[in-house]
Design a protein around this motif. Sequence first.
Motif, mmCIF file in Angstrom:
data_model
loop_
_atom_site.group_PDB
_atom_site.id
_atom_site.type_symbol
_atom_site.label_atom_id
_atom_site.label_comp_id
_atom_site.label_asym_id
_atom_site.label_seq_id
_atom_site.Cartn_x
_atom_site.Cartn_y
_atom_site.Cartn_z
ATOM 1 N N TRP A 107 92.719 24.654 -51.023
ATOM 2 C CA TRP A 107 93.384 23.653 -51.848
ATOM 3 C C TRP A 107 94.633 23.129 -51.158
ATOM 4 N N ASN A 138 90.803 16.507 -56.735
ATOM 5 C CA ASN A 138 90.106 17.279 -57.762
ATOM 6 C C ASN A 138 90.785 17.159 -59.120
ATOM 7 N N HIS A 174 95.173 31.479 -56.205
ATOM 8 C CA HIS A 174 95.229 30.040 -56.430
ATOM 9 C C HIS A 174 96.204 29.745 -57.571
ATOM 10 N N ALA A 224 94.210 27.536 -60.986
ATOM 11 C CA ALA A 224 92.864 26.976 -60.990
ATOM 12 C C ALA A 224 92.016 27.716 -62.003
ATOM 13 N N ALA A 225 91.160 26.972 -62.685
ATOM 14 C CA ALA A 225 90.274 27.592 -63.665
ATOM 15 C C ALA A 225 89.377 28.604 -62.970
ATOM 16 N N GLN A 255 86.313 30.597 -61.459
ATOM 17 C CA GLN A 255 85.058 30.100 -60.898
ATOM 18 C C GLN A 255 83.897 30.435 -61.835
ATOM 19 N N ALA A 256 83.178 29.391 -62.249
ATOM 20 C CA ALA A 256 82.009 29.613 -63.098
ATOM 21 C C ALA A 256 80.860 30.172 -62.243
ATOM 22 N N TYR A 314 78.073 24.806 -56.450
ATOM 23 C CA TYR A 314 79.361 25.309 -56.908
ATOM 24 C C TYR A 314 79.881 24.395 -58.018
ATOM 25 N N ARG A 358 85.975 23.009 -60.232
ATOM 26 C CA ARG A 358 87.110 23.745 -60.767
ATOM 27 C C ARG A 358 88.278 22.787 -60.937
ATOM 28 N N THR A 359 89.040 22.975 -61.972
ATOM 29 C CA THR A 359 90.211 22.137 -62.204
ATOM 30 C C THR A 359 91.434 23.021 -62.409
ATOM 31 N N TRP A 360 92.597 22.402 -62.328
ATOM 32 C CA TRP A 360 93.860 23.123 -62.480
ATOM 33 C C TRP A 360 94.496 22.772 -63.816
#
Length: 324
Positions: free
Chosen positions: A132, A168, A189, A205-206, A208-209, A221, A224-226
């Motif tokens: 990032w 992002n 992160h 950061a959210a 990881q799913a 992948y 992901r968002t913040w």
Amino acid sequence: RFVPRVGAPIKTCTVSPDGRVFALGLLNNTVKLVDATSNHSKRLIRAFTHMHGSASVPVGIVAAPRATVPGARPVATNGMPNTLQLYDAAADRLVDELEVAPPNAVRRDVRRGWLLPVARVEHAAFTSDGLWLVTVDQRAPGRGSGAEPECSLKFWLYSDATQRYELNTRVDGPHAGRVTALACHPRTHMAVTASEDARFKTWVAAPQASIQRSASGRLLYPPRTWHCRAEGYYRGLAFSSASFSPDGTVLALASRRVVSLWDPAAAALRFALAHPLPAKDDAVRSALFVHGCPLLVVVAPSALFVWNLVSRSLWWSYRAHFTH
């Protein structure tokens, strides 16, 4: 014929021997090749960019913790006011130029008689794995425009497919005042911003799913968002700098004559260090941790302090004039 928006003021111009191509030398150290028949850009030859007319480099020089392209480990610094350039000093090569804030196509308001201001990249930081890139760009209001200042906090994710950082998450107006500091956690992160509005915020950061596979077997992948995780303040004082300890367990925030030390995971205040600065108007400019030992170096315009964080005692101080 008219060729609009070439990217920068034109400094030189030449024509190929067959008259089919124009070569435009731009003020940002770029050569643009333009087809003489269609007026379309054929190629852009870029080199290290210097902000013309300004000796200020707000971002400074930020080393990337990983190779953003094969065989290169560039540094990030200011290019044009609204861009960030990644430069490989070892190969003397411009790796990429990131347009952090798109420029205004028309800057002058003829009717009102003022220029629209240009957004400037003022802060940049990488996460520890280089995945990032975090930036802060700010735009001051135009003279006589009556507009409010604009600020954007942006999180860029590195793409292996394009070998570029791609936007992002964007946060407009992350603070009520001007952002004065940005730092990334050395292990996770997490990022922190500090501002003149006497607030600091931690961003994460959210999680990881679950990773899935496509029909062809390719790994998918999820995005992901913040988001803002916590917000804090210290006695209503504006902050001037922020930095993490090497292990990421302590966050140091400088404000006027005090450096407050926080637990970044809980956004909890641990203790504060007050500084007897010699000049009345002096304020702490930055606080930096020393790798490998529990020392904190605090810099002010007229003095330098070294603290032992284990004993919470001042080890050493020196009076001098510091410009940076």
